[in-house]
Design a protein around this motif. Structure first.
Motif, PDB file in Angstrom:
ATOM      1  N   ASN A   1     -50.851  13.965 -28.474  1.00  0.00           N
ATOM      2  CA  ASN A   1     -50.397  13.386 -29.721  1.00  0.00           C
ATOM      3  C   ASN A   1     -51.523  13.188 -30.710  1.00  0.00           C
ATOM      4  OD1 ASN A   1     -47.794  13.226 -28.762  1.00  0.00           O
ATOM      5  ND2 ASN A   1     -48.102  11.160 -27.931  1.00  0.00           N
ATOM      6  N   ASP A   2     -52.709  13.735 -30.449  1.00  0.00           N
ATOM      7  CA  ASP A   2     -53.854  13.517 -31.319  1.00  0.00           C
ATOM      8  C   ASP A   2     -54.717  14.763 -31.326  1.00  0.00           C
ATOM      9  OD1 ASP A   2     -55.481  12.342 -33.052  1.00  0.00           O
ATOM     10  OD2 ASP A   2     -56.161  10.729 -31.729  1.00  0.00           O
ATOM     11  N   LYS A   3     -55.724  14.768 -32.183  1.00  0.00           N
ATOM     12  CA  LYS A   3     -56.624  15.894 -32.294  1.00  0.00           C
ATOM     13  C   LYS A   3     -57.523  15.968 -31.056  1.00  0.00           C
ATOM     14  CE  LYS A   3     -56.692  15.523 -37.301  1.00  0.00           C
ATOM     15  NZ  LYS A   3     -57.547  15.345 -38.487  1.00  0.00           N
ATOM     16  N   PRO A   4     -58.014  17.158 -30.702  1.00  0.00           N
ATOM     17  CA  PRO A   4     -58.938  17.265 -29.568  1.00  0.00           C
ATOM     18  C   PRO A   4     -60.209  16.487 -29.819  1.00  0.00           C
ATOM     19  CG  PRO A   4     -58.071  19.412 -30.218  1.00  0.00           C
ATOM     20  CD  PRO A   4     -57.672  18.449 -31.278  1.00  0.00           C
ATOM     21  N   VAL A   5     -60.732  15.884 -28.809  1.00  0.00           N
ATOM     22  CA  VAL A   5     -61.968  15.119 -28.863  1.00  0.00           C
ATOM     23  C   VAL A   5     -63.008  15.841 -28.023  1.00  0.00           C
ATOM     24  CG1 VAL A   5     -63.062  12.918 -28.394  1.00  0.00           C
ATOM     25  CG2 VAL A   5     -60.691  12.980 -29.148  1.00  0.00           C
ATOM     26  N   ASN A   6     -64.115  16.287 -28.695  1.00  0.00           N
ATOM     27  CA  ASN A   6     -65.205  16.990 -28.004  1.00  0.00           C
ATOM     28  C   ASN A   6     -64.698  18.242 -27.297  1.00  0.00           C
ATOM     29  OD1 ASN A   6     -66.965  14.980 -28.825  1.00  0.00           O
ATOM     30  ND2 ASN A   6     -66.544  13.732 -26.997  1.00  0.00           N
ATOM     31  N   GLY A   7     -63.754  18.944 -27.966  1.00  0.00           N
ATOM     32  CA  GLY A   7     -63.252  20.176 -27.377  1.00  0.00           C
ATOM     33  C   GLY A   7     -62.221  19.981 -26.295  1.00  0.00           C
ATOM     34  N   GLN A   8     -61.789  18.764 -26.020  1.00  0.00           N
ATOM     35  CA  GLN A   8     -60.822  18.492 -24.982  1.00  0.00           C
ATOM     36  C   GLN A   8     -59.598  17.854 -25.590  1.00  0.00           C
ATOM     37  OE1 GLN A   8     -62.730  16.075 -22.077  1.00  0.00           O
ATOM     38  NE2 GLN A   8     -64.264  17.621 -21.519  1.00  0.00           N
ATOM     39  N   GLU A   9     -58.444  18.041 -24.928  1.00  0.00           N
ATOM     40  CA  GLU A   9     -57.220  17.436 -25.393  1.00  0.00           C
ATOM     41  C   GLU A   9     -57.282  15.926 -25.221  1.00  0.00           C
ATOM     42  OE1 GLU A   9     -54.723  18.791 -26.843  1.00  0.00           O
ATOM     43  OE2 GLU A   9     -55.416  20.855 -26.738  1.00  0.00           O
ATOM     44  N   ASN A  10     -56.714  15.201 -26.172  1.00  0.00           N
ATOM     45  CA  ASN A  10     -56.701  13.748 -26.130  1.00  0.00           C
ATOM     46  C   ASN A  10     -55.309  13.286 -25.721  1.00  0.00           C
ATOM     47  OD1 ASN A  10     -57.267  11.081 -26.423  1.00  0.00           O
ATOM     48  ND2 ASN A  10     -56.972  11.075 -28.643  1.00  0.00           N
ATOM     49  N   PRO A  11     -55.081  12.898 -24.466  1.00  0.00           N
ATOM     50  CA  PRO A  11     -53.741  12.512 -24.014  1.00  0.00           C
ATOM     51  C   PRO A  11     -53.320  11.194 -24.628  1.00  0.00           C
ATOM     52  CG  PRO A  11     -55.330  12.070 -22.301  1.00  0.00           C
ATOM     53  CD  PRO A  11     -56.073  12.769 -23.397  1.00  0.00           C
ATOM     54  N   SER A  12     -52.014  11.065 -24.825  1.00  0.00           N
ATOM     55  CA  SER A  12     -51.475   9.825 -25.346  1.00  0.00           C
ATOM     56  C   SER A  12     -51.288   8.822 -24.219  1.00  0.00           C
ATOM     57  CB  SER A  12     -50.132  10.085 -26.043  1.00  0.00           C
ATOM     58  OG  SER A  12     -49.180  10.524 -25.099  1.00  0.00           O
TER      59      SER A  12
ATOM     60  N   LEU B   1     -48.505   0.451 -15.519  1.00  0.00           N
ATOM     61  CA  LEU B   1     -48.777   0.067 -16.898  1.00  0.00           C
ATOM     62  C   LEU B   1     -50.190  -0.484 -17.059  1.00  0.00           C
ATOM     63  CD1 LEU B   1     -45.417  -1.603 -17.983  1.00  0.00           C
ATOM     64  CD2 LEU B   1     -46.365   0.547 -18.821  1.00  0.00           C
ATOM     65  N   ARG B   2     -50.624  -1.262 -16.093  1.00  0.00           N
ATOM     66  CA  ARG B   2     -51.980  -1.798 -16.159  1.00  0.00           C
ATOM     67  C   ARG B   2     -53.011  -0.680 -16.099  1.00  0.00           C
ATOM     68  NH1 ARG B   2     -51.447  -6.919 -11.938  1.00  0.00           N
ATOM     69  NH2 ARG B   2     -50.175  -8.266 -13.326  1.00  0.00           N
ATOM     70  N   THR B   3     -52.802   0.270 -15.197  1.00  0.00           N
ATOM     71  CA  THR B   3     -53.748   1.372 -15.067  1.00  0.00           C
ATOM     72  C   THR B   3     -53.767   2.233 -16.327  1.00  0.00           C
ATOM     73  OG1 THR B   3     -53.300   1.390 -12.696  1.00  0.00           O
ATOM     74  CG2 THR B   3     -54.426   3.310 -13.625  1.00  0.00           C
ATOM     75  N   ALA B   4     -52.575   2.534 -16.868  1.00  0.00           N
ATOM     76  CA  ALA B   4     -52.509   3.340 -18.098  1.00  0.00           C
ATOM     77  C   ALA B   4     -53.147   2.612 -19.266  1.00  0.00           C
ATOM     78  CB  ALA B   4     -51.054   3.682 -18.400  1.00  0.00           C
ATOM     79  N   TRP B   5     -52.991   1.310 -19.318  1.00  0.00           N
ATOM     80  CA  TRP B   5     -53.608   0.518 -20.383  1.00  0.00           C
ATOM     81  C   TRP B   5     -55.130   0.616 -20.332  1.00  0.00           C
ATOM     82  CZ3 TRP B   5     -52.158  -1.989 -24.707  1.00  0.00           C
ATOM     83  CH2 TRP B   5     -53.030  -2.943 -25.239  1.00  0.00           C
ATOM     84  N   LYS B   6     -55.699   0.500 -19.135  1.00  0.00           N
ATOM     85  CA  LYS B   6     -57.150   0.590 -18.993  1.00  0.00           C
ATOM     86  C   LYS B   6     -57.651   1.987 -19.327  1.00  0.00           C
ATOM     87  CE  LYS B   6     -57.450  -3.011 -15.435  1.00  0.00           C
ATOM     88  NZ  LYS B   6     -57.843  -3.315 -14.043  1.00  0.00           N
ATOM     89  N   GLU B   7     -56.915   3.012 -18.881  1.00  0.00           N
ATOM     90  CA  GLU B   7     -57.350   4.384 -19.152  1.00  0.00           C
ATOM     91  C   GLU B   7     -57.265   4.711 -20.642  1.00  0.00           C
ATOM     92  OE1 GLU B   7     -57.176   7.520 -16.956  1.00  0.00           O
ATOM     93  OE2 GLU B   7     -57.504   6.459 -15.078  1.00  0.00           O
ATOM     94  N   SER B   8     -56.281   4.149 -21.343  1.00  0.00           N
ATOM     95  CA  SER B   8     -56.121   4.443 -22.758  1.00  0.00           C
ATOM     96  C   SER B   8     -57.221   3.812 -23.602  1.00  0.00           C
ATOM     97  CB  SER B   8     -54.752   3.954 -23.239  1.00  0.00           C
ATOM     98  OG  SER B   8     -54.531   4.305 -24.576  1.00  0.00           O
ATOM     99  N   TRP B   9     -57.841   2.735 -23.116  1.00  0.00           N
ATOM    100  CA  TRP B   9     -58.920   2.078 -23.847  1.00  0.00           C
ATOM    101  C   TRP B   9     -60.286   2.651 -23.503  1.00  0.00           C
ATOM    102  CZ3 TRP B   9     -58.821  -0.491 -28.113  1.00  0.00           C
ATOM    103  CH2 TRP B   9     -57.683  -1.208 -28.478  1.00  0.00           C
ATOM    104  N   GLU B  10     -60.372   3.562 -22.545  1.00  0.00           N
ATOM    105  CA  GLU B  10     -61.643   4.198 -22.241  1.00  0.00           C
ATOM    106  C   GLU B  10     -61.992   5.204 -23.330  1.00  0.00           C
ATOM    107  OE1 GLU B  10     -61.344   5.873 -18.399  1.00  0.00           O
ATOM    108  OE2 GLU B  10     -61.265   3.925 -17.344  1.00  0.00           O
ATOM    109  N   GLU B  11     -63.248   5.647 -23.373  1.00  0.00           N
ATOM    110  CA  GLU B  11     -63.701   6.567 -24.410  1.00  0.00           C
ATOM    111  C   GLU B  11     -62.908   7.870 -24.357  1.00  0.00           C
ATOM    112  OE1 GLU B  11     -67.859   8.517 -26.114  1.00  0.00           O
ATOM    113  OE2 GLU B  11     -67.853   7.278 -24.299  1.00  0.00           O
ATOM    114  N   GLY B  12     -62.336   8.258 -25.491  1.00  0.00           N
ATOM    115  CA  GLY B  12     -61.489   9.441 -25.554  1.00  0.00           C
ATOM    116  C   GLY B  12     -60.026   9.144 -25.330  1.00  0.00           C
ATOM    117  N   GLY B  13     -59.671   7.903 -24.988  1.00  0.00           N
ATOM    118  CA  GLY B  13     -58.287   7.546 -24.772  1.00  0.00           C
ATOM    119  C   GLY B  13     -57.519   7.386 -26.073  1.00  0.00           C
ATOM    120  N   PHE B  14     -56.196   7.231 -25.951  1.00  0.00           N
ATOM    121  CA  PHE B  14     -55.338   7.157 -27.126  1.00  0.00           C
ATOM    122  C   PHE B  14     -55.636   5.917 -27.952  1.00  0.00           C
ATOM    123  CE2 PHE B  14     -51.353   5.784 -29.121  1.00  0.00           C
ATOM    124  CZ  PHE B  14     -51.078   6.890 -29.897  1.00  0.00           C
ATOM    125  N   LEU B  15     -55.611   4.736 -27.351  1.00  0.00           N
ATOM    126  CA  LEU B  15     -55.865   3.512 -28.085  1.00  0.00           C
ATOM    127  C   LEU B  15     -57.318   3.426 -28.561  1.00  0.00           C
ATOM    128  CD1 LEU B  15     -53.841   0.937 -25.974  1.00  0.00           C
ATOM    129  CD2 LEU B  15     -53.174   2.076 -28.086  1.00  0.00           C
TER     130      LEU B  15
END
Length: 263
Positions: free
Chosen positions: A4-15, A44-58
């Motif tokens: 749902n977003d532009k690629p970051v550093n040549g990689q897909e950015n998952p939502s 949900l907790r795991t997805a929340w943490k992964e989304s806030w990591e560098e390159g994540g959706f949030l």
């Protein structure tokens, strides 16, 4: 993997939803009180943490918000532009609705005010104000509006014309001129016959003095703009000389119809 977003550093950015769907199922774990754990809550907790990591959706959304302070309008993310436009339009709608309610309540309040006193007509201001009050009271008897509402509207028009004309607004200056002319007409109609000329003259002088502020900077002189020409004319004479081509070799004797003299 859908993105749902532009690629970051040549990689897909998952939502956030993509990260949630890719997580392996978590076995239910018992809670301290003996109740079974919730698998969806753990995911949900795991997805929340992964989304806030560098390159994540949030993480990317937060970076876009942080960079929007120093970027131009064309460099801001599209979703931020849409949110800003939607918020601005909503604010304008609320302000227009509130202004309409305030204006409606003000007009209703003016209509409900009882008829104002005509005053005693003493003093310089009373000489001008008393005929106007009498004229508006007489005319309101034939209209479905209170005399106080007409008088308040007359005062408001004069105030808006004076203040707006001082700041150079053309519409306010037109309203000020109409306000003065209508005031003179009302005074002429309601003033006593013996002092009508004096009342009109006094009102005209007061209006002229107030016009010093309402028509500040207005001039009847034509404005002449002296601008330098946008082009420069430089006369020049161009001469084009045509040089004949040299004759070919062996043709030094001239044209073909000329023969040398033979002995």
């Amino acid at each position: 993997m859908p993105s749902n977003d532009k690629p970051v550093n040549g990689q897909e950015n998952p939502s956030f939803l993509d990260v949630l769907n890719q997580l392996p199922p978590v076995p239910p774990t018992p809670e301290p009180d003996g109740k079974p754990g919730t698998q969806r809550l753990a995911r949900l907790r795991t997805a929340w943490k992964e989304s806030w990591e560098e390159g994540g959706f949030l993480y990317q959304r937060w970076e876009e918000i942080f960079q929007a302070r120093h970027a131009s309008w064309h460099e801001i993310a599209t979703w931020l532009k849409a949110a800003a436009l939607f918020g601005g339009l909503s604010l304008i709608v609320l302000m227009v609705d509130a202004a309409g309610d305030i204006a409606s309540a003000t007009l209703k309040g003016l209509s409900a005010v009882p008829a104002s006193g005509a005053g005693d007509g003493s003093g310089l201001w009373g000489t001008v104000d008393h005929p106007i009050r009498l004229f508006l009271t007489d005319q309101a008897a034939h209209l479905s509006v209170a005399p106080a509402a007409l008088y308040a509207f007359w005062q408001m028009t004069g105030l808006v014309g004076l203040v707006g004309g001082f700041f150079g607004n053309a519409g306010a200056r037109i309203a000020w001129l109409l306000f003065g002319l209508s005031s003179l007409a009302m005074i002429w109609s309601a003033a006593p016959a013996g002092g009508r000329a004096a009342a009109i003259g006094l009102a005209a002088l007061m209006w002229a003095l107030a016009s010093i502020f309402a028509l500040r900077g207005l001039t009847l002189r034509p404005i002449v703009h002296n601008h330098p020409p946008q082009y420069q004319f430089n006369p020049a004479l161009h001469l084009h000389a045509t040089i004949p081509a040299p004759s070919p070799a062996g043709d030094d004797l001239g044209p073909d119809n000329i023969r040398p003299i033979q002995r």
